[in-house]
Design a protein around this motif. Structure first.
Motif, short mmCIF file in Angstrom:
data_model
loop_
_atom_site.label_atom_id
_atom_site.label_comp_id
_atom_site.label_asym_id
_atom_site.label_seq_id
_atom_site.Cartn_x
_atom_site.Cartn_y
_atom_site.Cartn_z
N MET A 226 0.92 -1.01 -0.12
CA MET A 226 -0.11 -0.18 -0.27
C MET A 226 0.88 1.18 0.12
N GLU B 152 -3.20 5.39 0.41
CA GLU B 152 -4.27 4.34 0.82
C GLU B 152 -4.55 4.61 2.30
N LEU C 242 -9.66 6.33 -4.24
CA LEU C 242 -9.48 4.68 -4.10
C LEU C 242 -10.57 3.74 -4.72
N LYS D 180 -12.14 -0.07 -1.08
CA LYS D 180 -10.79 0.28 -0.27
C LYS D 180 -11.35 1.37 0.57
N GLN D 181 -10.84 1.11 1.82
CA GLN D 181 -10.79 2.20 3.12
C GLN D 181 -9.64 3.21 3.08
N ARG E 261 -15.66 4.93 4.20
CA ARG E 261 -14.44 4.55 3.38
C ARG E 261 -13.30 5.47 4.14
N SER F 101 -2.17 -1.05 7.52
CA SER F 101 -2.23 -1.93 6.80
C SER F 101 -3.28 -2.91 7.00
#
Length: 221
Positions: free
Chosen positions: A1, A70, A109, A113-114, A161, A205
């Motif tokens: 990420m 991210e 994103l 995905k958050q 998110r 992560s």
């Protein structure tokens, strides 16, 4: 990420950059900083140094440099001349970053995905700003104010998110701490800065079961 590290030159921030470089969970680091980083870091292919002077604002040109991130980790701020400056850096700057990342980076994103925002707070942070405290009152109230503000920002996101985690280490020991410092640190549960950095990266992560992560939980990450 891809990860944003704010405060990249401080004790926690520099350890975060170092551990992000070493981690196979992190593909790239955006080191957000006022000052240039050492060549050994700045020239690493995993690192993009993003120079920024005013952390109260995140203009489109800056956010464009952070595109694809991210998640973000904020290092712990210390050593300020007065309470007002400390509050400005801890509260205003942190909440400005969270708001900008929620509004501009999270929606970019891929679906599902958050964007995770991890804030390095401190033990005994107190949300109740009117509560009388007998030690470290200003520090604890300010950290509590940041935590509460971050959680309110996350809760305002109806898309879910943007998520927030607040880690509460007790003392933090530098990597080169001597034996006497390490022994005294055991008295209050101090954690080594590299151990802490690895734990924060894992939270970023993988997420975590709790939004507020206390010192004893950080020890086992």
């Amino acid at each position: 990420m891809k990860v944003i590290v704010a405060g990249s030159t401080g004790l926690v921030g520099s350890a975060l950059v170092r551990q992000c470089i070493a981690s196979d969970k992190v593909s790239h680091v955006f080191a957000l900083t006022r000052k240039p980083l050492p060549d050994a870091v700045a020239k690493n292919p995993k690192v993009s140094v993003v120079l920024h002077d005013d952390f109260s604002t995140y203009p489109p040109t800056l956010l464009a440099q952070l595109a694809g991130a991210e998640g973000a980790i904020g290092g712990r701020a210390t050593q300020f001349p007065d309470v007002d400056t400390y509050r400005k850096v801890q509260v205003d700057y942190t909440l400005a970053a969270a708001t900008a990342f929620l509004e501009k980076l999270a929606p970019q994103l891929p679906e599902g995905k958050q964007f995770r925002f991890v804030f390095c707070s401190g033990k005994f942070a107190e949300w109740d700003q009117k509560k009388a405290l007998h030690f470290m009152a200003d520090t604890r109230h300010i950290k509590g104010q940041v935590e509460q503000g971050l959680c309110e920002i996350a809760d305002s996101d109806t898309t879910k998110r943007f998520v927030v985690y607040c880690a509460r280490p007790s003392g933090i020991l530098p990597a080169d701490a001597g034996l006497a410092v390490r022994l005294s640190g055991k008295l209050y549960g101090a954690i080594g800065v590299d151990h802490l950095a690895k734990g924060l990266i894992r939270i970023l992560s993988e997420g975590y079961k709790d939004r507020i992560i206390e010192n004893d939980q950080l020890w086992v990450l």
